[in-house]
Design a protein around this motif. Structure first.
Motif, PDB file in Angstrom:
ATOM      1  N   GLU A  28      35.243  -6.218  -5.711  1.00 25.37           N
ATOM      2  CA  GLU A  28      34.798  -6.823  -6.868  1.00 25.37           C
ATOM      3  C   GLU A  28      35.547  -7.985  -7.136  1.00 25.37           C
ATOM      4  N   GLN A  29      36.919  -7.678  -6.829  1.00 27.14           N
ATOM      5  CA  GLN A  29      38.022  -8.871  -7.347  1.00 27.14           C
ATOM      6  C   GLN A  29      37.720 -10.013  -6.161  1.00 27.14           C
ATOM      7  N   GLN A  30      37.434  -9.632  -5.021  1.00 22.52           N
ATOM      8  CA  GLN A  30      37.616 -10.557  -3.863  1.00 22.52           C
ATOM      9  C   GLN A  30      36.237 -11.332  -4.055  1.00 22.52           C
ATOM     10  N   ILE A  31      35.308 -10.738  -4.376  1.00 24.32           N
ATOM     11  CA  ILE A  31      33.806 -11.639  -4.672  1.00 24.32           C
ATOM     12  C   ILE A  31      33.825 -12.297  -5.699  1.00 24.32           C
ATOM     13  N   LYS A  32      34.642 -11.804  -6.903  1.00 20.81           N
ATOM     14  CA  LYS A  32      34.681 -12.607  -8.091  1.00 20.81           C
ATOM     15  C   LYS A  32      35.633 -14.005  -7.847  1.00 20.81           C
ATOM     16  N   THR A  33      36.740 -13.939  -7.063  1.00 19.92           N
ATOM     17  CA  THR A  33      37.415 -14.943  -6.619  1.00 19.92           C
ATOM     18  C   THR A  33      36.629 -15.981  -5.798  1.00 19.92           C
ATOM     19  N   LYS A  38      33.398 -21.464  -5.620  1.00 18.51           N
ATOM     20  CA  LYS A  38      32.146 -21.867  -5.492  1.00 18.51           C
ATOM     21  C   LYS A  38      31.545 -22.435  -6.448  1.00 18.51           C
ATOM     22  N   LEU A  39      31.460 -22.000  -7.763  1.00 12.80           N
ATOM     23  CA  LEU A  39      31.083 -22.527  -9.010  1.00 12.80           C
ATOM     24  C   LEU A  39      31.759 -23.505  -9.472  1.00 12.80           C
ATOM     25  N   GLY A  40      33.006 -23.581  -9.380  1.00  8.91           N
ATOM     26  CA  GLY A  40      34.078 -24.367  -9.888  1.00  8.91           C
ATOM     27  C   GLY A  40      34.502 -24.223 -11.147  1.00  8.91           C
ATOM     28  N   ALA A  41      34.879 -25.023 -11.891  1.00  7.49           N
ATOM     29  CA  ALA A  41      35.601 -24.976 -13.214  1.00  7.49           C
ATOM     30  C   ALA A  41      34.336 -24.906 -14.397  1.00  7.49           C
ATOM     31  N   ASN A  42      33.116 -25.291 -13.949  1.00  6.55           N
ATOM     32  CA  ASN A  42      32.174 -25.401 -14.961  1.00  6.55           C
ATOM     33  C   ASN A  42      31.503 -24.126 -15.413  1.00  6.55           C
ATOM     34  N   ALA A  43      31.649 -23.051 -14.814  1.00  5.01           N
ATOM     35  CA  ALA A  43      31.227 -21.796 -14.976  1.00  5.01           C
ATOM     36  C   ALA A  43      32.212 -20.869 -14.739  1.00  5.01           C
ATOM     37  N   LYS A  44      32.437 -20.041 -15.842  1.00  7.16           N
ATOM     38  CA  LYS A  44      33.281 -18.982 -15.747  1.00  7.16           C
ATOM     39  C   LYS A  44      32.832 -17.718 -15.604  1.00  7.16           C
ATOM     40  N   VAL A  45      33.204 -17.327 -14.206  1.00  2.00           N
ATOM     41  CA  VAL A  45      32.753 -15.673 -13.685  1.00  2.00           C
ATOM     42  C   VAL A  45      33.567 -14.698 -14.734  1.00  2.00           C
ATOM     43  N   LYS A  46      32.901 -14.267 -15.516  1.00  4.37           N
ATOM     44  CA  LYS A  46      33.522 -13.014 -16.535  1.00  4.37           C
ATOM     45  C   LYS A  46      33.850 -11.750 -15.901  1.00  4.37           C
ATOM     46  N   SER A  47      32.946 -11.243 -15.032  1.00  4.85           N
ATOM     47  CA  SER A  47      33.302  -9.803 -14.207  1.00  4.85           C
ATOM     48  C   SER A  47      32.308  -9.752 -12.979  1.00  4.85           C
ATOM     49  N   PRO A  50      29.418  -3.270  -9.235  1.00  9.88           N
ATOM     50  CA  PRO A  50      28.411  -2.850  -8.544  1.00  9.88           C
ATOM     51  C   PRO A  50      27.180  -2.802  -9.262  1.00  9.88           C
ATOM     52  N   ALA A  51      26.102  -3.400  -8.617  1.00  8.48           N
ATOM     53  CA  ALA A  51      24.608  -3.449  -9.286  1.00  8.48           C
ATOM     54  C   ALA A  51      23.992  -1.807  -9.074  1.00  8.48           C
ATOM     55  N   PRO A  52      22.921  -1.771  -9.678  1.00  7.82           N
ATOM     56  CA  PRO A  52      22.364  -0.168  -9.478  1.00  7.82           C
ATOM     57  C   PRO A  52      21.783  -0.184  -8.073  1.00  7.82           C
ATOM     58  N   VAL A  53      21.612  -1.366  -7.564  1.00 11.00           N
ATOM     59  CA  VAL A  53      20.834  -1.502  -6.148  1.00 11.00           C
ATOM     60  C   VAL A  53      21.979  -1.461  -5.036  1.00 11.00           C
ATOM     61  N   SER A  54      21.925  -0.515  -4.046  1.00  4.82           N
ATOM     62  CA  SER A  54      23.037  -0.553  -3.284  1.00  4.82           C
ATOM     63  C   SER A  54      23.210  -1.874  -2.138  1.00  4.82           C
ATOM     64  N   GLY A  55      24.425  -2.333  -2.282  1.00  5.93           N
ATOM     65  CA  GLY A  55      24.719  -3.607  -1.554  1.00  5.93           C
ATOM     66  C   GLY A  55      24.706  -4.803  -2.404  1.00  5.93           C
ATOM     67  N   LEU A  56      24.125  -4.494  -3.738  1.00  6.87           N
ATOM     68  CA  LEU A  56      24.288  -5.823  -4.512  1.00  6.87           C
ATOM     69  C   LEU A  56      25.439  -5.520  -5.420  1.00  6.87           C
ATOM     70  N   TYR A  57      25.856  -6.755  -6.157  1.00  7.22           N
ATOM     71  CA  TYR A  57      26.845  -6.608  -7.316  1.00  7.22           C
ATOM     72  C   TYR A  57      26.238  -7.475  -8.429  1.00  7.22           C
ATOM     73  N   GLU A  58      26.687  -7.138  -9.353  1.00  9.27           N
ATOM     74  CA  GLU A  58      26.102  -7.870 -10.778  1.00  9.27           C
ATOM     75  C   GLU A  58      27.131  -8.687 -11.141  1.00  9.27           C
ATOM     76  N   VAL A  59      26.885 -10.022 -11.364  1.00  7.58           N
ATOM     77  CA  VAL A  59      27.840 -11.134 -11.568  1.00  7.58           C
ATOM     78  C   VAL A  59      27.547 -11.671 -12.947  1.00  7.58           C
ATOM     79  N   LEU A  60      28.481 -11.612 -14.055  1.00  9.71           N
ATOM     80  CA  LEU A  60      28.566 -12.171 -15.388  1.00  9.71           C
ATOM     81  C   LEU A  60      29.113 -13.457 -15.309  1.00  9.71           C
ATOM     82  N   VAL A  61      28.270 -14.464 -15.658  1.00 10.47           N
ATOM     83  CA  VAL A  61      28.660 -15.759 -16.011  1.00 10.47           C
ATOM     84  C   VAL A  61      28.273 -16.105 -17.325  1.00 10.47           C
TER      85      VAL A  61
END
Length: 240
Positions: A28-33, A38-47, A50-61
């Motif tokens: 998760e930390q690697q994905i967040k980084t 890629k999003l840059g400073a204009n959007a803050k990735v909060k966390s 793992p998403a409820p679907v296997s292989g997907l991750y939830e991203v909070l912006v």
């Protein structure tokens, strides 16, 4: 000499395994980084989690939900719906993110109105120049056995701040508020008293109240917009 080389190799392999284990344990930390890069400073990735679907991750912006793959190469915007139950998992998760603690509210900073036995409680964040707020107030007249706390947040214009102060500083703030919101009678009192408007605005900013009206119920859930009275009654019934 050979023993020393062997021990060094064991130590190197052990350290490599530990680092590899940590990498696998904390993708998760690697994905967040990666996504933040890629999003840059204009959007803050909060966390990232793992998403409820296997292989997907939830991203909070901020408080917005997106999804991504394990590589962080793609950002997916949309909703996850469980077909077996028809449950909108994304919508439910969003509702949980928007939830507050009812005890975080400060009733002394609100215009209070009690009807009937006042047993049901509702908090409304309102701007006096908000058309949807005026529509909501007309609908709320149908409610009984309720205590309504109205928190004024003048976010639309400088005139909103002026009207909010005049309403709060009047001899009867609730009457002044309702006269304006329902009957169109402009507040005429002096805006020369101490008001909680700054505190209300600070609360709104902290809890992401960016539009009016916004309603909160005692379980902390929020309803944005001019909610239908049937939906409000349905929510009250679910809290019994």
């Amino acid at each position: 000499m050979i023993l020393n080389k062997f021990l060094s190799m064991v130590a190197f392999i052990g350290a490599s395994l530990i680092c590899t284990g940590l990498a696998h344990a904390q993708p998760e930390q690697q994905i967040k980084t990666e996504i933040q890069k890629k999003l840059g400073a204009n959007a803050k990735v909060k966390s990232v989690s793992p998403a409820p679907v296997s292989g997907l991750y939830e991203v909070l912006v901020g408080n917005d939900i997106f999804y991504t793959d394990a590589s962080g190469k793609y950002l997916i915007q949309g909703e996850i719906i469980e077909l077996a139950s028809g449950k909108n998992i994304t919508e439910q998760r969003q509702a949980d993110l928007n939830r507050i603690k009812w005890s975080d509210l400060t009733p002394a900073n609100a215009i209070k109105n009690v009807r009937g036995n006042g047993s049901r409680q509702l908090a409304v964040f309102s701007d006096p120049n908000c058309g949807y707020c005026k529509r909501l107030e007309k609908s709320l007249q149908q409610l009984d056995n309720v205590t309504i706390y109205t928190y004024l947040i003048p976010i639309l214009s400088p005139d909103s701040a002026q009207k909010s102060k005049q309403i709060w500083c009047s001899a009867d703030p609730y009457k002044a508020y309702m006269d304006w919101m329902i009957n169109g009678i402009t507040p005429s009192g002096k805006a020369d008293c101490s008001t909680p408007l700054d505190k209300n605005m600070a609360f709104a900013k902290t809890y992401g109240v960016t539009g009016t009206p916004t309603l909160f119920f005692t379980d902390g859930s929020r309803f944005p917009g001019a909610v239908q009275i049937t939906d409000i009654e349905k929510k009250f019934n679910s809290l019994k």
